[in-house]
Design a protein around this motif. Structure first.
Motif, PDB file in Angstrom:
ATOM      1  N   GLY A 169       0.841  -1.197   0.000  1.00  0.00           N
ATOM      2  CA  GLY A 169       0.000   0.000   0.000  1.00  0.00           C
ATOM      3  C   GLY A 169       0.873   1.243   0.000  1.00  0.00           C
ATOM      4  N   LYS A 170       0.277   2.383  -0.315  1.00  0.00           N
ATOM      5  CA  LYS A 170       1.075   3.598  -0.495  1.00  0.00           C
ATOM      6  C   LYS A 170       0.640   4.755   0.390  1.00  0.00           C
ATOM      7  N   SER A 171      -0.288   4.530   1.322  1.00  0.00           N
ATOM      8  CA  SER A 171      -0.696   5.604   2.219  1.00  0.00           C
ATOM      9  C   SER A 171      -1.415   5.007   3.417  1.00  0.00           C
ATOM     10  N   VAL A 172      -0.712   4.839   4.512  1.00  0.00           N
ATOM     11  CA  VAL A 172      -1.280   4.185   5.688  1.00  0.00           C
ATOM     12  C   VAL A 172      -2.366   5.053   6.320  1.00  0.00           C
ATOM     13  N   THR A 173      -3.402   4.396   6.802  1.00  0.00           N
ATOM     14  CA  THR A 173      -4.448   5.046   7.592  1.00  0.00           C
ATOM     15  C   THR A 173      -4.456   4.375   8.960  1.00  0.00           C
ATOM     16  N   GLY A 174      -4.038   5.124   9.976  1.00  0.00           N
ATOM     17  CA  GLY A 174      -3.945   4.554  11.313  1.00  0.00           C
ATOM     18  C   GLY A 174      -5.304   4.157  11.863  1.00  0.00           C
ATOM     19  N   GLY A 175      -5.296   3.161  12.744  1.00  0.00           N
ATOM     20  CA  GLY A 175      -6.546   2.638  13.299  1.00  0.00           C
ATOM     21  C   GLY A 175      -6.578   2.635  14.807  1.00  0.00           C
ATOM     22  N   SER A 211      -4.417   1.244  -1.404  1.00  0.00           N
ATOM     23  CA  SER A 211      -4.677  -0.144  -1.799  1.00  0.00           C
ATOM     24  C   SER A 211      -6.007  -0.660  -1.269  1.00  0.00           C
ATOM     25  N   GLY A 212      -6.550  -0.008  -0.242  1.00  0.00           N
ATOM     26  CA  GLY A 212      -7.803  -0.461   0.351  1.00  0.00           C
ATOM     27  C   GLY A 212      -7.664  -1.699   1.209  1.00  0.00           C
ATOM     28  N   ARG A 213      -6.437  -2.040   1.605  1.00  0.00           N
ATOM     29  CA  ARG A 213      -6.241  -3.237   2.427  1.00  0.00           C
ATOM     30  C   ARG A 213      -6.516  -2.957   3.898  1.00  0.00           C
ATOM     31  N   LEU A 214      -7.152  -3.917   4.545  1.00  0.00           N
ATOM     32  CA  LEU A 214      -7.316  -3.908   5.992  1.00  0.00           C
ATOM     33  C   LEU A 214      -6.266  -4.824   6.586  1.00  0.00           C
ATOM     34  N   MET A 215      -5.597  -4.371   7.633  1.00  0.00           N
ATOM     35  CA  MET A 215      -4.523  -5.144   8.251  1.00  0.00           C
ATOM     36  C   MET A 215      -4.646  -5.100   9.763  1.00  0.00           C
ATOM     37  N   ALA A 216      -3.929  -5.991  10.429  1.00  0.00           N
ATOM     38  CA  ALA A 216      -3.935  -6.011  11.892  1.00  0.00           C
ATOM     39  C   ALA A 216      -2.543  -6.374  12.395  1.00  0.00           C
ATOM     40  N   PHE A 242     -25.322 -14.285   6.024  1.00  0.00           N
ATOM     41  CA  PHE A 242     -26.007 -13.793   7.212  1.00  0.00           C
ATOM     42  C   PHE A 242     -26.506 -12.377   6.949  1.00  0.00           C
ATOM     43  N   PRO A 243     -27.653 -12.016   7.528  1.00  0.00           N
ATOM     44  CA  PRO A 243     -28.257 -10.700   7.230  1.00  0.00           C
ATOM     45  C   PRO A 243     -27.303  -9.543   7.502  1.00  0.00           C
ATOM     46  N   GLY A 244     -27.176  -8.664   6.510  1.00  0.00           N
ATOM     47  CA  GLY A 244     -26.407  -7.438   6.690  1.00  0.00           C
ATOM     48  C   GLY A 244     -24.914  -7.563   6.539  1.00  0.00           C
ATOM     49  N   LEU A 245     -24.374  -8.733   6.233  1.00  0.00           N
ATOM     50  CA  LEU A 245     -22.929  -8.904   6.183  1.00  0.00           C
ATOM     51  C   LEU A 245     -22.419  -8.783   4.746  1.00  0.00           C
ATOM     52  N   LEU A 246     -21.272  -8.123   4.614  1.00  0.00           N
ATOM     53  CA  LEU A 246     -20.677  -7.898   3.304  1.00  0.00           C
ATOM     54  C   LEU A 246     -19.247  -8.390   3.280  1.00  0.00           C
ATOM     55  N   SER A 247     -18.751  -8.671   2.079  1.00  0.00           N
ATOM     56  CA  SER A 247     -17.356  -9.091   1.940  1.00  0.00           C
ATOM     57  C   SER A 247     -16.560  -8.105   1.110  1.00  0.00           C
ATOM     58  N   ALA A 248     -17.090  -6.914   0.885  1.00  0.00           N
ATOM     59  CA  ALA A 248     -16.385  -5.915   0.083  1.00  0.00           C
ATOM     60  C   ALA A 248     -16.639  -4.536   0.671  1.00  0.00           C
ATOM     61  N   HIS A 249     -15.751  -3.604   0.363  1.00  0.00           N
ATOM     62  CA  HIS A 249     -15.919  -2.232   0.830  1.00  0.00           C
ATOM     63  C   HIS A 249     -15.304  -1.293  -0.204  1.00  0.00           C
ATOM     64  N   SER A 250     -15.615  -0.007  -0.101  1.00  0.00           N
ATOM     65  CA  SER A 250     -15.039   0.977  -1.005  1.00  0.00           C
ATOM     66  C   SER A 250     -13.527   1.024  -0.840  1.00  0.00           C
ATOM     67  N   GLN A 251     -12.814   1.344  -1.899  1.00  0.00           N
ATOM     68  CA  GLN A 251     -11.352   1.182  -1.903  1.00  0.00           C
ATOM     69  C   GLN A 251     -10.615   2.121  -0.963  1.00  0.00           C
ATOM     70  N   PHE A 252     -10.948   3.409  -0.973  1.00  0.00           N
ATOM     71  CA  PHE A 252     -10.113   4.401  -0.315  1.00  0.00           C
ATOM     72  C   PHE A 252     -10.495   4.535   1.161  1.00  0.00           C
ATOM     73  N   ILE A 253      -9.691   3.900   2.034  1.00  0.00           N
ATOM     74  CA  ILE A 253      -9.968   3.893   3.471  1.00  0.00           C
ATOM     75  C   ILE A 253      -9.475   5.206   4.065  1.00  0.00           C
ATOM     76  N   ILE A 254     -10.415   6.044   4.486  1.00  0.00           N
ATOM     77  CA  ILE A 254     -10.101   7.399   4.925  1.00  0.00           C
ATOM     78  C   ILE A 254      -9.725   7.452   6.401  1.00  0.00           C
TER      79      ILE A 254
END
Length: 499
Positions: free
Chosen positions: A276-282, A304-309, A334-346
């Motif tokens: 990825g090229k721009s970290v978003t702290g959590g 990159s839109g990656r989620l990490m831990a 299961f109701p309401g659950l998704l496996s995708a999200h928008s790319q740019f994690i703000i």
């Protein structure tokens, strides 16, 4: 997205343009904004413009003094760009509206370029306000012999710590804490707490383990890199984080790097631009609903839109990367659950109960109407039913509520609709006129069955409806959940709309 810490469990969701919206615990949004500073905030429709309304923090004693603090870009006299940190108060008449005339400027810092504006505001456990500024912009911190970040007379590229509870000398609206590390150093600004920062984007205070309180008060930050590495740092009093001499664990300016102090604070984790090229702290997860996630520092990457831990090894005091896997179609049925999200994690957020969220958009512009809020959920291990209940403190609302309507349709939703349609067809068939002859008296005594398409029959409690958009601002929330051992999932919760 922040909460007020006042027991109401409200969300305050800020948009880069300068509008802040209130979301209630049931997911509904108030029609009137909490704050509207669009006339003062500097930003543009340019893709990737980093200026705008960038940070907000509520005072630890907000429930008593009604104070909160904001961080935004502005245009001063002679078109000089600045970052401004101000104090404001909430209206006495309406707890969901800020008092627009209450703004008191605490600090202004001139910005030499349009990027690297920092933007984080936090209150530490010590009650002081921490301010995270960028290095001033452009590439490689080219300002002066050593750059702004290594220059202790500059407030750029720093972590600042100030006392906003007491006025300072000469009419200053803050006081410098007596134990700030560079208070007595000639030429150094006394408000500096740490330096050598490039552009820390999103920082958080660890609320500590729910049982042992271990880790409580630690401050985590994601510092965006230049050409090669992104890093995650733990903030240390008086620490030098190396920029521009170092980037991640490596040298950036080799001349400065070879002459740098051996006491520079190294990241707890760094990754290359192949990831990825721009970290978003959590945040470190300290919630109740997903026990497997407890103690994990969860963060992402804007580009990159990656989620990490990261998981801490307490014996070695090292942090190792843990992948967050997105769910397969079967798990996400299961109701309401998704496996995708928008790319740019703000950004990331934490609610009053310690549950985690992140904000993302599908187009990186302040004016784009494509922002969403996701909640992190781990379905592989959930807390026992009833354990995580809480009772929000009631809050008076004067503004109209815009009801939360989920945007996602899941496999189970489709199956339910099919079953309902089949039931209606069956009901229609059973209510058809009988071919058996009947006496006039018997026929007259019969009452016709209600049509299967009546409103009551066609809408069950809990049935999801198609989402609608209401301008302006975010309209609902979309939940997302990362997995621990069994893989992460997401739960849809809504979407922001254009103004």
């Amino acid at each position: 997205m922040v909460h007020a810490g006042d027991g109401t469990h409200r969300f305050f969701v800020a948009e880069q343009l300068g509008v802040v919206w209130v979301y209630l615990p049931d997911g509904s949004r108030l029609e009137q904004p909490f704050l509207d500073l669009r006339s003062s905030v500097l930003t543009t429709p340019w893709v990737g413009d980093e200026r705008g309304f960038l940070g907000m923090a509520f005072h630890p004693q907000f429930h008593r003094n009604r104070k909160f603090y904001i961080y935004y870009s502005c245009l001063a006299k002679k078109k000089v760009e600045k970052i401004r940190i101000s104090e404001m108060k909430v209206s006495r008449a309406d707890p969901n509206r800020a008092e627009p005339k209450s703004e008191r400027v605490v600090l202004e810092i001139e910005e030499p370029a349009s990027n690297h504006n920092g933007g984080q505001l936090l209150f530490g456990l010590d009650g002081y306000l921490y301010i995270f500024t960028g290095d001033g912009g452009q590439a490689g911190d080219p300002f002066g012999k050593f750059g702004n970040a290594q220059n202790k007379s500059s407030l750029l590229g720093k972590v600042l710590r100030i006392d906003v509870n007491r006025p300072g000398r000469g009419g200053s609206r803050y006081r410098v804490p007596e134990d700030n590390p560079f208070l007595s150093e000639p030429g150094a600004h006394p408000a500096i707490y740490a330096y050598g920062v490039r552009n820390m984007w999103r920082c958080a205070v660890d609320r500590g383990d729910p049982v042992t309180r271990q880790g409580r008060g630690r401050m985590f930050c994601g510092d965006v890199g230049q050409n090669r590495f992104e890093e995650v740092d733990l903030i240390v009093k008086g620490g030098n984080y190396g920029w521009r001499a170092k980037e991640g664990f490596e040298c950036y300016d080799h001349k400065l790097c070879h002459n740098a102090s051996l006491d520079d604070i190294l990241p707890i984790y760094a990754y290359g631009h192949a990831v990825g090229k721009s970290v978003t702290g959590g945040y470190v997860y300290r919630g109740c609903e997903s026990p497997n996630l407890n103690g994990l520092y969860i963060f992402g990457d804007f580009m990159s839109g990656r989620l990490m831990a990261l998981q801490e090894d307490r014996k070695t005091q090292k942090w190792r990367k843990r992948d967050i896997c997105l769910g397969d179609p079967v798990s996400c049925a299961f109701p309401g659950l998704l496996s995708a999200h928008s790319q740019f994690i703000i950004s990331f957020a934490e609610d009053e109960a310690g549950e985690l969220y992140f904000l993302a958009t599908s187009y990186p512009s302040a004016y784009a109407p494509h922002g969403s809020v996701y909640k992190l959920i781990d379905p592989s291990r959930r807390a026992p039913p009833g354990k995580c209940r809480y009772k929000p403190v009631p809050v008076r609302t004067k503004s109209k509520r815009i009801r939360f309507r989920p945007l996602a349709t899941t496999v189970l939703d489709l199956l339910k609709k099919q079953a309902e349609k089949a039931a209606r067809n069956s009901s229609s068939a059973s209510s058809a006129p009988s071919l058996e002859p009947a006496s006039p008296q018997r026929a007259a005594s019969k009452t016709p069955a209600p049509p299967a398409s009546s409103k009551k029959a066609s809408r069950r409690p809990g049935t999801k409806k198609k989402a609608r958009a209401w301008p302006p601002g975010p309209q609902a929330k979309r939940r997302k959940r990362p997995g621990a051992r069994g893989g992460g999932r997401q739960q849809a919760a809504g979407k922001s709309r254009p103004r």
